[in-house]
Design an enzyme around this catalytic site. Structure first.
Site, mmCIF file in Angstrom:
data_model
loop_
_atom_site.group_PDB
_atom_site.id
_atom_site.type_symbol
_atom_site.label_atom_id
_atom_site.label_comp_id
_atom_site.label_asym_id
_atom_site.label_seq_id
_atom_site.Cartn_x
_atom_site.Cartn_y
_atom_site.Cartn_z
ATOM 1 N N HIS A 60 43.978 44.699 38.493
ATOM 2 C CA HIS A 60 42.562 45.059 38.644
ATOM 3 C C HIS A 60 42.107 44.822 40.082
ATOM 4 C CE1 HIS A 60 38.236 45.044 37.167
ATOM 5 N NE2 HIS A 60 38.119 44.427 38.342
ATOM 6 N N GLU A 61 42.392 43.625 40.592
ATOM 7 C CA GLU A 61 41.974 43.304 41.956
ATOM 8 C C GLU A 61 42.767 44.108 42.989
ATOM 9 O OE1 GLU A 61 39.401 41.750 42.205
ATOM 10 O OE2 GLU A 61 39.217 40.546 40.406
ATOM 11 N N HIS A 64 41.168 47.514 43.426
ATOM 12 C CA HIS A 64 40.014 47.468 44.332
ATOM 13 C C HIS A 64 40.477 47.469 45.789
ATOM 14 C CE1 HIS A 64 36.892 46.991 41.388
ATOM 15 N NE2 HIS A 64 37.308 45.799 40.954
#
Length: 271
Positions: A60-61, A64
């Site tokens: 997820h990170e 980004h």
């Protein structure tokens, strides 16, 4: 600095961390053990879900950061965000500790914290929105990949059956683990997409708001996530939220009994 040294530095900035490889090893080993019926299946489900949840938080990170890199923020590599190392992120407490605690206590997929994106380097409202949307899209993709085998019944007739409250079920314990982990991914997706300051959903719409509106909302950003989870502890709101999650699972043909029983087996310490 020479060209070769620069290239080597960039390679190191993007080299996958041993921490992430260790998480993948735990995920794969525990999943194999649960499917084969090796060892304590409940503890195996616990390891599988926790490792899988942490892997998804890393991805997820990373999503980004990777989207920010292509959007113009070339500093994310030097910060270690492209190594999938959870200890490199801006706030380890928000990114990993709290999400794991919420899974342990309430079976809720708490959105992770944040990588520090230098937004001034990114030009264009669409790019800013895509950076915020990248994380929830990873959770959504993970949910689909985890739940499709369960909904298709690929694990229903395995040689190893799950046991729940002394009853032998005609499904693999791995199917229950996948159901619970997939539910966590869906809950994280829905929570993250809420247009609340501090969550990715607000990050998606923020670039399109007027400067005056953004300044008015800015002081409340640190409290947005806390407000959401205070509401989730209210029984009526909690019921509505999980009905939405289970409704999404229905679209993939997954019975809600899978994540519910999977959650109960996950909490092995309650026996």
């Amino acid at each position: 600095m020479t060209f070769a040294a620069t290239q080597r530095s960039r390679s190191e900035d993007r080299r996958i961390s041993p921490v992430f490889w260790a998480l993948l090893a735990i995920l794969g080993t525990s999943g194999w053990a649960v499917y084969q019926g090796y060892g304590n299946s409940r503890f195996g489900i616990f390891l599988f879900v926790v490792a899988g949840w942490m892997v998804s938080l890393c991805l997820h990170e990373y999503a980004h950061a990777r989207t920010a890199l292509h959007g113009g923020d070339i500093t994310v590599g030097a910060k270690g965000y492209l190594t999938l190392n959870p200890f490199k992120y801006a706030n380890a407490l928000l990114s990993f500790v709290l999400p794991i605690v919420f899974v342990l206590l309430g079976g809720i997929g708490l959105p992770g914290g944040a990588v520090w994106i230098e937004r001034s380097r990114v030009h264009g409202r669409l790019k800013h929105s895509l950076i915020s949307a990248a994380g929830p899209l990873v959770n959504l993709l993970a949910a689909v990949l985890l739940l499709v085998p369960v909904g298709a019944g690929w694990l229903d007739d395995s040689e190893v059956h799950a046991f729940w409250n002394g009853i032998e079920l005609d499904v693999s314990p791995l199917a229950l683990a996948l159901g619970f982990l997939g539910m966590l991914q869906l809950s994280a997706t829905l929570l993250n997409l809420l247009p609340v300051p501090g969550l990715d959903g607000y990050g998606i719409v923020e670039p399109w708001l007027s400067y005056k509106t953004r300044r008015a909302i800015e002081p409340f950003a640190p409290y947005g996530m806390l407000a959401v989870f205070a509401l989730l502890w209210q029984p009526e709101v909690n019921h509505w939220f999980f009905e939405a999650v289970y409704g999404a699972m229905d679209l993939l043909g997954v019975d809600r009994a899978y994540p519910q029983v999977g959650h109960e087996l996950f909490t092995f310490w309650k026996d």
